[in-house]
Design a protein around this motif. Sequence first.
Motif, PDB file in Angstrom:
ATOM      1  N   LYS A 103       0.678  -1.202  -0.239  1.00 45.25           N
ATOM      2  CA  LYS A 103       0.293  -0.214  -0.032  1.00 45.25           C
ATOM      3  C   LYS A 103       0.690   1.641   0.013  1.00 45.25           C
ATOM      4  O   LYS A 103       2.131   0.693   0.988  1.00 45.25           O
ATOM      5  CB  LYS A 103      -0.962   0.247   1.443  1.00 45.25           C
ATOM      6  N   GLU A 142       3.526   5.273   7.646  1.00 46.97           N
ATOM      7  CA  GLU A 142       2.146   5.924   7.718  1.00 46.97           C
ATOM      8  C   GLU A 142       2.616   7.520   8.753  1.00 46.97           C
ATOM      9  O   GLU A 142       1.732   7.750   8.587  1.00 46.97           O
ATOM     10  CB  GLU A 142       0.894   4.448   8.272  1.00 46.97           C
ATOM     11  N   GLY A 177      -3.323   8.766   3.672  1.00 48.63           N
ATOM     12  CA  GLY A 177      -4.494   8.035   3.793  1.00 48.63           C
ATOM     13  C   GLY A 177      -3.277   6.693   2.544  1.00 48.63           C
ATOM     14  O   GLY A 177      -2.524   6.684   2.314  1.00 48.63           O
ATOM     15  N   TYR A 178      -4.009   5.464   1.999  1.00 51.37           N
ATOM     16  CA  TYR A 178      -3.248   4.785   1.288  1.00 51.37           C
ATOM     17  C   TYR A 178      -3.842   5.486   0.201  1.00 51.37           C
ATOM     18  O   TYR A 178      -4.669   5.696  -0.423  1.00 51.37           O
ATOM     19  CB  TYR A 178      -3.294   3.209   1.599  1.00 51.37           C
ATOM     20  N   THR A 210      -7.649   2.413   3.684  1.00 49.74           N
ATOM     21  CA  THR A 210      -7.021   3.533   4.589  1.00 49.74           C
ATOM     22  C   THR A 210      -8.675   4.188   5.907  1.00 49.74           C
ATOM     23  O   THR A 210      -7.966   3.544   6.886  1.00 49.74           O
ATOM     24  CB  THR A 210      -7.672   4.887   3.883  1.00 49.74           C
TER      25      THR A 210
END
Length: 507
Positions: A170, A303, A359-360, A367
Motif C-alpha cells: 500500500k 505511515e 491515507g493509502y 484507509t
Amino acid sequence: MTNTLYDSLFANHAGNKAPFLQLDDGQLVSYDAFLNRAAQIAHVLKNSGVSPGDRILVQAPKLADTIALYAAAVQAGAVYLPLNNAYTLAELKYFIADAQPSMIVCDSTNEIEIGKLATRFGAKLLTLGRDTSSLSREADAQPCEFETVGRAPDDLAALLYTSGTTGRSKGAMLSHQNLLSNAQTLVELWGITNTDRLIHALPIFHTHGLFVAMNTSLLAGAKVRLMEKFDASAIVEELPKSTLLMGVPTFYTRLLADDGFTKQITRGMRLFISGSAPLLAETHLAFEMRTGHRILERYGMTETNMNTSNPYGGERRAGTVGMALPGTEVIVTNPETGEPLPLGDVGMIEVRGPNVFKGYWQMPEKTAAELRENGFFMTGDLGQYSEDGYLSIVGRSKDLIITGGYNVYPKEIEDVLNDIDGVLESAVFGIPDNDLGEKIIATLVAEPGVKLDTDQIAATIRERLSRFKHPRRYELVTELPRNTMGKVQKNVLREQHAKKEPLPAAS
Ligand code: MCA
Ligand code: AMP
C-alpha cells in the motif's frame, strides 16, 4: 509562493558553504552546492514533463545525486516515490502500475528491463548510476536556480510503499506537513544542530534513512557522512570524527561483534539511536557496558514517521520505546472499540498527530479500515504503558516478520509459494536470529502424489521476490497445524522449528 517542505529543509541553506555530504571517496558537497544541484535536477524534471503532483518513482543507488533528486522532486512540487533496490522486476511492475508515475529513475544497470516497463506504462525513463547516468548528464547542462513550485502543507511530498497483511503493498501518502512536523520535533528532542556529524549507513528508500536521518540533518544543517552501505569496520573508523549514529538493531549487534569497537572510539559521540525493529534489552546493556553510552530507542512507521522516543535527557529504558513525541498522541486501546485501556493493560497502539499520513494511495477502503474517523491510526502493534509512562511494544496483531529492519509480510511469500504447481498450501514464519533479529522459514504441503523439489521452489522465489524476502529454509510437512477455526497456528510451527537443528550461520 511557499513550498512547506522545501522552504524549511532546503531553501534556508542558500549561500551556506558549510559541508552537507561527505562521500565514501572523501568528496565534500556543501549545502550551497547541493541546492544548486537540486535546482539543476528540478529543471530536468520539468523539461521532461513532470507536473506538480506527479509521482517520480526512483530505484537508484545511494549517491549524492539521488538525494538531490529527492530535493528536486520537492522543489518541483512532485511526489517522491523511492523503492528498495532489491525489488525484482516482478515486484517493480506492481508499483509502477499502482502509482502511475510520469517519471521513473532507475540504476543505469537496469535500464533495458525497466525501460520496457516505463514504455508500457507511459512513463519517461532516466538513469542514475555510479558510472553513467542520463539524469546527471542532463542536469549538468541546466541552470543552478529553479523557481520553486508552491506546495501547501497538506499537499503530498512522498509516497512510500509498505507491505500489507493482505500481501498487496500500500502506498502511504505523506504530506509536506507530515514530514516537516516530524523532522522539527525530532531535531528539537534529540538536540540536533549544525555541529553534529551523522554517520549515515542506512538505505535512503525508507522512512528511517530518508526522513528520520536526512530530513533532520537538513533541518539542523548538520554534516552527513554518507556511506554506501553498512560496514562495521568502516563505521569504527568514522566514529571518532562523528557525533550521531542512527541504525537498526543489526547495526548495534554487528558493531558489538567488532573488536575495533571500543569505548575510546565512541568518546566524541553524542547519541546512538535505534529503531525499525525491537532492540533486545541485552544488546542495550552490552552496548552500555562496552561504551558507556545508552542507545536511544524510538518507534515509528512508514505511515506515521516517528511516534515515540526515549528521552534525550532522562532515562533511556532498555526494552521500551519511550514516550509519545511532543504534539503526537499515542494511546493503547481495545482494538474492537478504540477505547483507551487502563495503564498497564496490553492493547492496540494507536497514533494521532500532524505526523499521521493522509491515507493509502487509491485504497479508500484500506484507509478507512486503519485510520479511524477521529484521526487515530491503528498501528497493528500491541503495546503496554508502564506506570511512569514508558511504552513497550509487546507483540503485533499483524502477521509480520522484521528481518534486519526490513518488513516482510508472510502472506506475500505464501501467495507466491501457493501459486507454484504441486504446492497445496504453505505457511511462512520468522524465527529469532542473532544477526537480523528474525529469519524467514517456509513450510510447505504438497498436493497428493506430488514430490516437491525445494531447489526449484527456491529458484521461483528468487525470480519473483527480493533477496531479503527469501526463506532461509524450506520444510515439507504433510499438513499444517490449525486451530478449531481452521487458522494456521504459526506459534506451533515456530515451537516445532525451535526443536530442530539450528540453521548454519551463513544461510
Ligand atoms: C541483507 N540480506 C538480508 C537483509 N539484508 N536478508 C534478510 N534481511 C535483511 N534485512 C541478505 C543479503 O542479500 C545477503 O544475501 C545476506 O543477507 C548477507 O548480506 P549482508 O552483506 O550481511 O547484509 P548487509 O548488506 O550488511 O545488510 C544488512 C543490514 C541491511 C545492514 C542490516 O539489511 C540494512 O541496511 N537494513 C536496514 C533496513 C532499514 O533501513 N529499515 C528501515 C525501514 P546473500 O548472502 O544471498 O547475498 S523504515 C521503518 O522500519 C520504520 C518507519 C522505522 O521505524 O524506522
Ligand atoms: P514499516 O512498515 O517499515 O514502517 O515498519 C513499521 C513497524 O516496525 C512498526 O509497526 C513496528 O512493528 C516496527 N518497529 C519500528 N520501530 C520499532 C521499535 N523500536 N521496536 C519494535 N518495533 C519497531
